[in-house]
Design an enzyme around this catalytic site. Structure first.
Site, short mmCIF file in Angstrom:
data_model
loop_
_atom_site.label_atom_id
_atom_site.label_comp_id
_atom_site.label_asym_id
_atom_site.label_seq_id
_atom_site.Cartn_x
_atom_site.Cartn_y
_atom_site.Cartn_z
N ASP A 1 13.31 -9.58 -11.72
CA ASP A 1 12.77 -9.94 -10.40
C ASP A 1 11.51 -10.78 -10.53
O ASP A 1 11.35 -11.78 -9.83
CB ASP A 1 12.50 -8.67 -9.57
CG ASP A 1 11.65 -7.62 -10.29
OD1 ASP A 1 11.32 -7.79 -11.48
OD2 ASP A 1 11.30 -6.59 -9.66
N ASP B 1 5.31 -10.91 -14.51
CA ASP B 1 3.92 -10.63 -14.16
C ASP B 1 3.10 -10.62 -15.45
O ASP B 1 2.74 -11.68 -15.96
CB ASP B 1 3.88 -9.30 -13.39
CG ASP B 1 2.48 -8.93 -12.92
OD1 ASP B 1 1.59 -9.79 -12.96
OD2 ASP B 1 2.27 -7.76 -12.52
N PHE C 1 0.41 -8.89 -4.73
CA PHE C 1 1.47 -7.90 -4.89
C PHE C 1 2.51 -8.11 -3.79
O PHE C 1 2.18 -8.10 -2.61
CB PHE C 1 0.92 -6.47 -4.85
CG PHE C 1 1.89 -5.48 -5.41
CD1 PHE C 1 1.92 -5.23 -6.78
CD2 PHE C 1 2.82 -4.84 -4.59
CE1 PHE C 1 2.85 -4.34 -7.31
CE2 PHE C 1 3.75 -3.96 -5.12
CZ PHE C 1 3.77 -3.71 -6.49
N VAL C 2 3.74 -8.31 -4.20
CA VAL C 2 4.78 -8.61 -3.22
C VAL C 2 5.88 -7.54 -3.23
O VAL C 2 6.09 -6.86 -4.24
CB VAL C 2 5.42 -9.99 -3.48
CG1 VAL C 2 4.43 -11.11 -3.18
CG2 VAL C 2 5.94 -10.11 -4.91
N ASP D 1 9.54 -3.43 -5.26
CA ASP D 1 9.11 -2.22 -4.58
C ASP D 1 7.61 -1.99 -4.65
O ASP D 1 6.91 -2.55 -5.50
CB ASP D 1 9.79 -1.00 -5.21
CG ASP D 1 9.18 -0.69 -6.59
OD1 ASP D 1 9.18 -1.59 -7.45
OD2 ASP D 1 8.70 0.45 -6.80
P1 IMP Z 1 5.54 -7.25 -16.19
O1 IMP Z 1 4.13 -6.91 -15.80
O2 IMP Z 1 5.76 -8.73 -16.36
O3 IMP Z 1 6.00 -6.44 -17.36
O4 IMP Z 1 6.44 -6.82 -14.97
C1 IMP Z 1 6.81 -5.48 -14.89
C2 IMP Z 1 7.54 -5.16 -13.65
O5 IMP Z 1 6.55 -4.85 -12.68
C3 IMP Z 1 8.41 -6.22 -12.99
O6 IMP Z 1 9.71 -6.27 -13.54
C4 IMP Z 1 8.43 -5.71 -11.59
O7 IMP Z 1 9.47 -4.76 -11.44
C5 IMP Z 1 7.07 -5.06 -11.44
N1 IMP Z 1 6.13 -5.92 -10.68
C6 IMP Z 1 5.24 -6.81 -11.15
N2 IMP Z 1 4.59 -7.43 -10.14
C7 IMP Z 1 5.10 -6.89 -8.99
C8 IMP Z 1 4.85 -7.11 -7.59
O8 IMP Z 1 4.03 -7.95 -7.14
N3 IMP Z 1 5.57 -6.34 -6.74
C9 IMP Z 1 6.50 -5.43 -7.14
N4 IMP Z 1 6.78 -5.21 -8.43
C10 IMP Z 1 6.08 -5.93 -9.35
MG MG Z 2 11.18 -4.65 -13.01
#
Ligand code: IMP
Ligand code: MG
Length: 191
Positions: free
Chosen positions: A112, A115, A166-167, A173
């Protein structure tokens, strides 16, 4: 107070258009990979594997695969983020086993949002250990945040670049809720 749904950042019509474009591009790339491999798709009935990262990618991947008129199969993986109070202690952890049949196949990891990069850097490493024929990374959203070298991920397909907010919605979610919103909206801090 609980946060509330704020303004819509990307509405459902824009999402649908972009998902269609990505589906077409990915399909064209994968078809030419298969041709380069030596053509006859039927002799290689399970060459293309889509790997959505649960739970956030469920809505995106459900729409994406319906824009991909190809023979493909799916392997799902679940990755949890483990919280930490500092960026250093945060991370990503695979829940359960990674499918072990990726060697020689064209793998498309679908998530999705990119981040911190923990999730995709981990999955990329684990998939590459199996020597796939190719690996593509496809994300709907990419957040504008700095990522250190070990968490640099350059997705082959990005739906939208978004600011560091944050979306929620369209699979994303907050505390497990709001995945079912059809649009992507910004979560606003409660009063
Ligand atoms: P990472 O920080 O790139 O490892 O992302 C980890 C996970 O955090 C993503 O796959 C999303 O499921 C969740 N995530 C990161 N940013 C957001 C946001 O803004 N809203 C909702 N979920 C998020
Ligand atoms: Mg995820």
């Amino acid at each position: 107070m609980d946060p509330t749904i704020g303004r819509v950042l990307i509405d459902r019509a824009r999402i649908a258009l972009r998902v269609r474009e990505i589906g077409r591009q990915l399909s064209a790339e994968l078809e030419s990979d298969l041709k380069r491999d030596g053509g006859d798709v039927m002799r290689h009935p399970d060459r293309i594997v889509l790997m959505p990262i649960l739970t956030g990618a469920i809505v995106f991947v459900a729409d994406l695969i319906r824009e991909m008129p190809l023979r493909l199969s799916m392997r799902v993986v679940t990755v949890s983020s483990y919280p930490g109070t500092t960026t250093k202690s945060r991370g990503a952890m695979l829940r359960g086993a990674l499918p072990q049949d990726l060697g020689g196949r064209h793998v498309v990891v679908v998530d999705d949002i990119l981040d911190s990069g923990h999730t995709l850097a981990l999955v990329r490493e684990l998939v590459l250990e199996q020597n796939p024929a190719s690996l593509r990374i496809c994300v709907l959203l990419r957040k504008d945040v700095p990522r250190p070298p070990e968490r640099q991920v350059h997705p082959n397909h990005v739906g939208f670049d978004i600011p560091n907010e944050f979306v929620v919605g369209y699979g994303l979610d907050y505390n497990g809720f709001y995945r079912n919103l059809p649009d992507i909206a910004v979560l606003e801090a409660g009063e």
